[in-house]
Design an enzyme around this catalytic site. Structure first.
Site, PDB file in Angstrom:
ATOM      1  N   ASN A   7       0.927  -1.113   0.099  1.00 24.77           N
ATOM      2  CA  ASN A   7      -0.008  -0.361  -0.456  1.00 24.77           C
ATOM      3  C   ASN A   7       1.093   0.701   0.252  1.00 24.77           C
ATOM      4  OD1 ASN A   7      -1.509   2.102   0.737  1.00 24.77           O
ATOM      5  ND2 ASN A   7      -2.924   1.058   2.605  1.00 24.77           N
ATOM      6  N   ARG A  88      -2.531  -2.608  -3.457  1.00 24.49           N
ATOM      7  CA  ARG A  88      -3.514  -1.438  -3.006  1.00 24.49           C
ATOM      8  C   ARG A  88      -3.939  -0.183  -4.175  1.00 24.49           C
ATOM      9  NH1 ARG A  88      -5.861   2.598   1.017  1.00 24.49           N
ATOM     10  NH2 ARG A  88      -7.938   2.258   0.478  1.00 24.49           N
ATOM     11  N   HIS A 177     -13.536   1.096   0.318  1.00 20.65           N
ATOM     12  CA  HIS A 177     -13.030   0.429   0.668  1.00 20.65           C
ATOM     13  C   HIS A 177     -13.418  -0.598   0.295  1.00 20.65           C
ATOM     14  CE1 HIS A 177     -13.431   3.614   4.921  1.00 20.65           C
ATOM     15  NE2 HIS A 177     -12.193   3.522   4.154  1.00 20.65           N
ATOM     16  N   ARG A 236     -13.413  13.653   7.624  1.00 22.33           N
ATOM     17  CA  ARG A 236     -14.160  13.856   7.198  1.00 22.33           C
ATOM     18  C   ARG A 236     -16.052  14.114   7.627  1.00 22.33           C
ATOM     19  NH1 ARG A 236     -12.713   8.843   4.074  1.00 22.33           N
ATOM     20  NH2 ARG A 236     -10.602   9.437   3.109  1.00 22.33           N
ATOM     21  N   GLU A 379      -7.672  -5.499   4.809  1.00 24.06           N
ATOM     22  CA  GLU A 379      -7.643  -6.259   3.351  1.00 24.06           C
ATOM     23  C   GLU A 379      -6.166  -6.422   2.695  1.00 24.06           C
ATOM     24  OE1 GLU A 379      -8.319  -1.994   4.971  1.00 24.06           O
ATOM     25  OE2 GLU A 379      -8.921  -1.601   2.784  1.00 24.06           O
TER      26      GLU A 379
END
Ligand code: AMP
Length: 392
Positions: A7, A88, A177, A236, A379
């Site tokens: 990632n 990713r 996601h 956010r 993930e």
């Protein structure tokens, strides 16, 4: 077969190496502050952390050091043992509904999606190019955050804006996601041995998104054209009225970039509480009597409850609700508050079972109409699985 799952961020590179198909983690680690002062990297081997500080001027140099250290630490004998690298990749637009082996065309597509993900895709591309230079004979695989949500239909992914904005400018909901939502759906169908389950996944970490799926196919999700909308997050906003943007620009003189930066990085739990984006600090603030932490927490819970209720209606009653990611896995109080507000869905919390962090388990009582689970996400493993399947 050894597979790397990576990632790449703008100044970081996280990695995990797996032995596949056994799914055994061999090592994990991270390069931080790449290209900045104080760059360093950490390898975790057999639960022991090895940290080194040294200048790492760019991602390619980080990859070179990574490969050298894998050999130094006796994890591999030569680079030939690495048979696939999974990257990713945040945005696959509406072109990629699954992971794919990267060739020139795929790389050019990912570059062409930069306007849709200006903060993320450039770093992902740097990661792909760096590994391709250092390991030219190894299969590179792109695993997209958006891919899982590609099964949404037009009713769910279109915005009620002029249709030409969709046709000409690709304005639509993409969702993010996705690797986590896919993993959790797969895992819960495996646990309950049922491939038709109607599942609501609450991925609640610093970033947060909710999804509704039937039999592992996404029907709807809360993030949208970007990761900004949906539920309230650490920094956010989640859903807000877009008219706030020109109003704040006109009244304060802020630029569009400043306002968007505020909505992405200084809002959510941080913006409302004024103290932190971290759920643990908010919970402590409440104990300390901080009124704004209390409001922030209630808003956070309320918005998640609203999305769960909406998706439960869309699914004509869900079979399972899964909690995952940092807060979903560890936030005992947050889970309790969410579930206590879902009484209208005949959901009941098993308070004792819920008193746990980071473990897979059912947290609803046996008479609860909808079963609720904690399912830790993974993930990195999902990326390794897709890479193994495409590289073997
Ligand atoms: P993530 O983005 O998935 O890493 O999640 C980050 C969020 O998880 C932060 O808001 C943390 O407060 C929260 N978190 C992590 N560990 C815990 C914990 N032990 N208890 C409560 N919240 C936690």
């Amino acid at each position: 077969m050894k597979i790397l799952s990576v990632n790449a961020g703008s100044s970081s590179l996280k990695f995990s190496m797996y032995e596949m198909p056994e799914e055994k983690v061999i090592t994990t680690g991270v390069f931080e502050r790449i290209g900045l002062e104080g760059s360093n990297y950490t390898f975790k081997i057999n639960d022991e952390k090895h940290k080194k500080e040294m200048p790492v001027s760019n991602h390619e140099e980080a990859v070179k050091i990574l490969v050298e250290e894998l050999i130094n630490y006796n994890i591999i004998k030569s680079v030939n043992e690495i048979e696939g690298v999974g990257h990713r990749t945040v945005h696959g637009a509406d072109k990629y509904s699954d992971s794919i082996v990267i060739n020139d065309k795929v790389l050019n597509d990912i570059k062409s999606f930069i306007p849709l993900a200006p903060l993320h895709n450039p770093a992902n591309i740097t990661g792909i190019e760096s590994f391709s230079h250092i390991l030219p004979n190894v299969k590179m695989v792109a695993v997209f955050d958006t891919a899982y949500h590609q099964t949404m239909d037009k009713v769910h992914y279109l915005y009620p804006v002029p249709y030409e904005w969709y046709e000409d400018y690709a304005v639509r909901k993409y969702g993010f996601h996705g690797t986590s939502h896919k993993y959790i759906n797969g895992r819960i169908m495996e646990i309950l041995n049922n491939k038709e389950l109607k599942v609501i996944v609450c991925h609640i970490g610093n970033g947060a998104s909710i999804s509704a799926s039937i039999g592992g196919k996404c029907i709807d999700t809360s993030m949208g054209f970007t990761p900004l909308p949906g539920v309230m997050m650490g920094t956010r906003t989640g859903d807000i009225d877009p008219s706030i943007i020109p109003y704040i620009m006109n009244t304060t003189g802020m630029t569009i970039d400043q306002v968007m930066d505020t909505l992405n990085k200084k809002s959510g739990l941080l913006g409302v509480s004024g103290i932190s984006s971290d759920s643990r600090d908010i919970c402590q603030g409440i104990i300390d009597g901080n009124e704004r932490c209390k409001i922030a927490q209630e808003m956070f819970v309320n918005r998640i409850v609203n999305y769960i209720s909406m998706y439960n209606t869309e699914l004509n009653t869900a079979d399972v609700i899964c909690f995952t990611a940092g807060i979903g896995e560890n936030g005992i109080e947050v889970r309790e508050q969410i579930m206590n507000k879902l009484g209208a869905l005949n959901i009941t919390l098993d308070k004792e079972a819920n008193n746990i962090r980071g473990k897979e388990r059912i947290i609803s009582t046996s008479d609860s109409k909808i079963q609720c689970y904690i399912v830790p996400t993974d993930e990195e493993l999902m990326i390794a699985r897709d890479t193994y399947n495409l590289a073997k």
